[in-house]
Design a protein around this motif. Structure first.
Motif, PDB file in Angstrom:
ATOM      1  N   THR A  25       0.834  -1.184   0.000  1.00  0.00           N
ATOM      2  CA  THR A  25       0.000   0.000   0.000  1.00  0.00           C
ATOM      3  C   THR A  25       0.881   1.250   0.000  1.00  0.00           C
ATOM      4  O   THR A  25       2.079   1.178   0.272  1.00  0.00           O
ATOM      5  CB  THR A  25      -0.919   0.015   1.231  1.00  0.00           C
ATOM      6  N   GLN A  26       0.254   2.380  -0.303  1.00  0.00           N
ATOM      7  CA  GLN A  26       1.012   3.632  -0.286  1.00  0.00           C
ATOM      8  C   GLN A  26       1.494   3.957   1.124  1.00  0.00           C
ATOM      9  O   GLN A  26       2.579   4.521   1.293  1.00  0.00           O
ATOM     10  CB  GLN A  26       0.136   4.756  -0.823  1.00  0.00           C
ATOM     11  N   ALA A  27       0.714   3.599   2.131  1.00  0.00           N
ATOM     12  CA  ALA A  27       1.135   3.868   3.513  1.00  0.00           C
ATOM     13  C   ALA A  27       2.355   3.037   3.891  1.00  0.00           C
ATOM     14  O   ALA A  27       3.280   3.526   4.553  1.00  0.00           O
ATOM     15  CB  ALA A  27      -0.025   3.586   4.471  1.00  0.00           C
ATOM     16  N   GLN A  28       2.397   1.758   3.476  1.00  0.00           N
ATOM     17  CA  GLN A  28       3.544   0.912   3.795  1.00  0.00           C
ATOM     18  C   GLN A  28       4.800   1.410   3.093  1.00  0.00           C
ATOM     19  O   GLN A  28       5.872   1.493   3.695  1.00  0.00           O
ATOM     20  CB  GLN A  28       3.248  -0.530   3.377  1.00  0.00           C
ATOM     21  N   ALA A  30       5.364   4.452   2.102  1.00  0.00           N
ATOM     22  CA  ALA A  30       5.752   5.730   2.705  1.00  0.00           C
ATOM     23  C   ALA A  30       6.480   5.518   4.019  1.00  0.00           C
ATOM     24  O   ALA A  30       7.455   6.208   4.334  1.00  0.00           O
ATOM     25  CB  ALA A  30       4.500   6.593   2.924  1.00  0.00           C
ATOM     26  N   GLU A  31       6.047   4.529   4.798  1.00  0.00           N
ATOM     27  CA  GLU A  31       6.721   4.251   6.075  1.00  0.00           C
ATOM     28  C   GLU A  31       8.134   3.730   5.853  1.00  0.00           C
ATOM     29  O   GLU A  31       9.051   4.078   6.587  1.00  0.00           O
ATOM     30  CB  GLU A  31       5.900   3.225   6.859  1.00  0.00           C
ATOM     31  N   SER A  36       5.477  10.840   3.903  1.00  0.00           N
ATOM     32  CA  SER A  36       4.055  10.696   4.142  1.00  0.00           C
ATOM     33  C   SER A  36       3.381   9.980   2.973  1.00  0.00           C
ATOM     34  O   SER A  36       3.945   9.842   1.890  1.00  0.00           O
ATOM     35  CB  SER A  36       3.413  12.070   4.352  1.00  0.00           C
ATOM     36  N   ARG A  37       2.147   9.555   3.219  1.00  0.00           N
ATOM     37  CA  ARG A  37       1.397   8.859   2.182  1.00  0.00           C
ATOM     38  C   ARG A  37       1.071   9.792   1.019  1.00  0.00           C
ATOM     39  O   ARG A  37       1.076   9.371  -0.143  1.00  0.00           O
ATOM     40  CB  ARG A  37       0.114   8.291   2.785  1.00  0.00           C
ATOM     41  N   GLU A  38       0.782  11.062   1.321  1.00  0.00           N
ATOM     42  CA  GLU A  38       0.482  12.022   0.259  1.00  0.00           C
ATOM     43  C   GLU A  38       1.688  12.242  -0.645  1.00  0.00           C
ATOM     44  O   GLU A  38       1.547  12.459  -1.852  1.00  0.00           O
ATOM     45  CB  GLU A  38       0.028  13.349   0.871  1.00  0.00           C
ATOM     46  N   VAL A  40       4.006   9.960  -1.413  1.00  0.00           N
ATOM     47  CA  VAL A  40       4.087   8.810  -2.323  1.00  0.00           C
ATOM     48  C   VAL A  40       3.036   8.922  -3.417  1.00  0.00           C
ATOM     49  O   VAL A  40       3.289   8.604  -4.588  1.00  0.00           O
ATOM     50  CB  VAL A  40       3.922   7.509  -1.518  1.00  0.00           C
ATOM     51  N   ARG A  41       1.840   9.379  -3.063  1.00  0.00           N
ATOM     52  CA  ARG A  41       0.805   9.557  -4.072  1.00  0.00           C
ATOM     53  C   ARG A  41       1.215  10.601  -5.113  1.00  0.00           C
ATOM     54  O   ARG A  41       0.977  10.438  -6.316  1.00  0.00           O
ATOM     55  CB  ARG A  41      -0.502   9.976  -3.393  1.00  0.00           C
TER      56      ARG A  41
END
Length: 378
Positions: A25-28, A30-31, A36-38, A40-41
């Motif tokens: 996922t984008q959150a993983q 990004a971590e 941040s997730r934004e 990566v998006r």
């Protein structure tokens, strides 16, 4: 002054394809990169582009994913080749069983070449991760914690790979670490794990998962190893670090507790079948081996630098203490001695006649008289 050329990156659509092919996922992502997730998006849509160390880390991660993930053309070619060699091949079942099953792989070479540490780790990960993430889900009832426990166990295995590679049962080594991490009581203090996850949709699966989570952690682990994974009594006792009679008693009490809530599961064969079905209900994705190795290496580098910084701080504080500490003994200041002969303090009264005349003389002498100094102008 010359600038270092930026690390090349694939196009935004290719970045997203590589991430989705690795089941991330984008959150993983990004971590793991440290943003941040934004952010990566924005990288995947092409609005912004990473810079500096973030760009290098992101490029290295995408390069590892690209090496492990085949392209679309390669996938189609592989499917056509398999169809030409084995035309009557049956489709693979949608979910793997939680029991580890050895699958023979044909070798074309009579003497296979030795594997590198990364290749051996990737083979172990591909062999054990699908079943291990489902086993930890039965232990915890949380999909995200199951995935995290499995990945943390393999990251630890990669850090200690010389020890794991020569172990008689590398899969058991990783499984033991994953179980210990999944059953840690400190997870209850984490904000993301304070509330339970949605239960399985089927009532039978929901009742079985509730019965498992009602068991003590040691009983739950013993029941899963014996009736789910299929270990023997001695192997189960060794992995749980208990004696054989203690492991047998835990197994009996766990079966009795489950049968008391669900009488239809008093048969061990039926219990094994239901555990397999419950583990296969949720879609539990796991990251690709290069991602796990990359995150493990980053964590190792981070803690190594933290240990070095802490050691340097201790050395600096010790040096400062040695430089500022006194080099000789300074006796304490003694208590004050009593002084005698000092007249007692009295309240001031009225002036005597002599004191009044002296005061008047001082006042007149200071305001007028030849003794007064006057400034001279130039």
């Amino acid at each position: 002054m010359t600038q270092t050329p930026a690390t090349p990156l694939p196009p935004p659509k290719e970045r997203r394809r590589l991430r989705e092919a690795a089941s991330l996922t984008q959150a993983q992502l990004a971590e793991w990169v440290g943003v941040s997730r934004e952010t990566v998006r924005a990288w995947e849509t092409g609005r912004t582009s990473p810079r500096g160390r973030k760009r290098e880390a992101y490029a290295k991660l995408l390069n590892d994913l690209a090496e492990d993930t085949p392209s679309t053309e390669e996938t189609e070619a592989a499917v056509e080749a398999v169809a030409a060699v084995v035309p009557e091949a049956q489709p693979e079942p949608p979910h793997a069983d939680i029991v580890v099953v050895e699958i023979p792989v044909p070798h074309t070479d009579p003497v296979p070449a030795p594997l590198t540490p990364a290749q051996a780790f990737d083979a172990l990960y591909a062999f054990c991760s699908p079943s291990l993430v489902r086993q930890t889900y039965l232990l915890t009832g949380r999909r995200e914690l199951a995935r995290e426990s499995m990945e943390r166990a393999f990251q630890t295995a990669w850090q200690r790979w010389p020890e794991v590679a020569v172990d008689r049962d590398p899969a058991g080594w990783v499984r033991s670490v994953a179980y210990e991490y999944a059953l840690s009581p400190w997870h209850r203090f984490r904000p993301r794990y304070r509330h339970p996850e949605p239960p399985p949709p089927a009532p039978a699966d929901r009742a079985l998962l509730t019965a498992l989570l009602k068991l003590p952690p040691s009983y739950r682990r013993t029941l899963l190893l014996y009736d789910g994974v299929g270990l023997g009594l001695a192997e189960m006792a060794a992995e749980t670090e208990a004696s054989t009679p203690a492991a047998a008693n835990r197994l009996l009490h766990a079966r009795e507790a489950v049968a008391a809530r669900l009488p239809e599961l008093s048969d061990p064969a039926e219990l094994h079948r239901r555990l397999t079905e419950l583990a296969s209900t949720g879609r539990l994705h796991a990251a690709k081996p290069p991602v796990v190795r990359f995150v493990g290496e980053r964590r190792t580098v981070f803690w190594t630098r933290a240990a070095i910084a802490f050691t340097v701080t201790i050395i600096g504080a010790t040096t400062l203490t040695v430089r500022t500490a006194p080099t000789h003994y300074e006796p304490p200041v003694p208590l004050g001695q009593r002084v005698e002969g000092v007249p007692a303090r009295v309240v001031q009264g009225s002036l005597s006649e002599e004191e009044v005349r002296l005061r008047d003389r001082l006042r007149t002498g200071m305001t007028a008289g030849p003794e007064r100094l006057l400034p001279l102008s130039r």
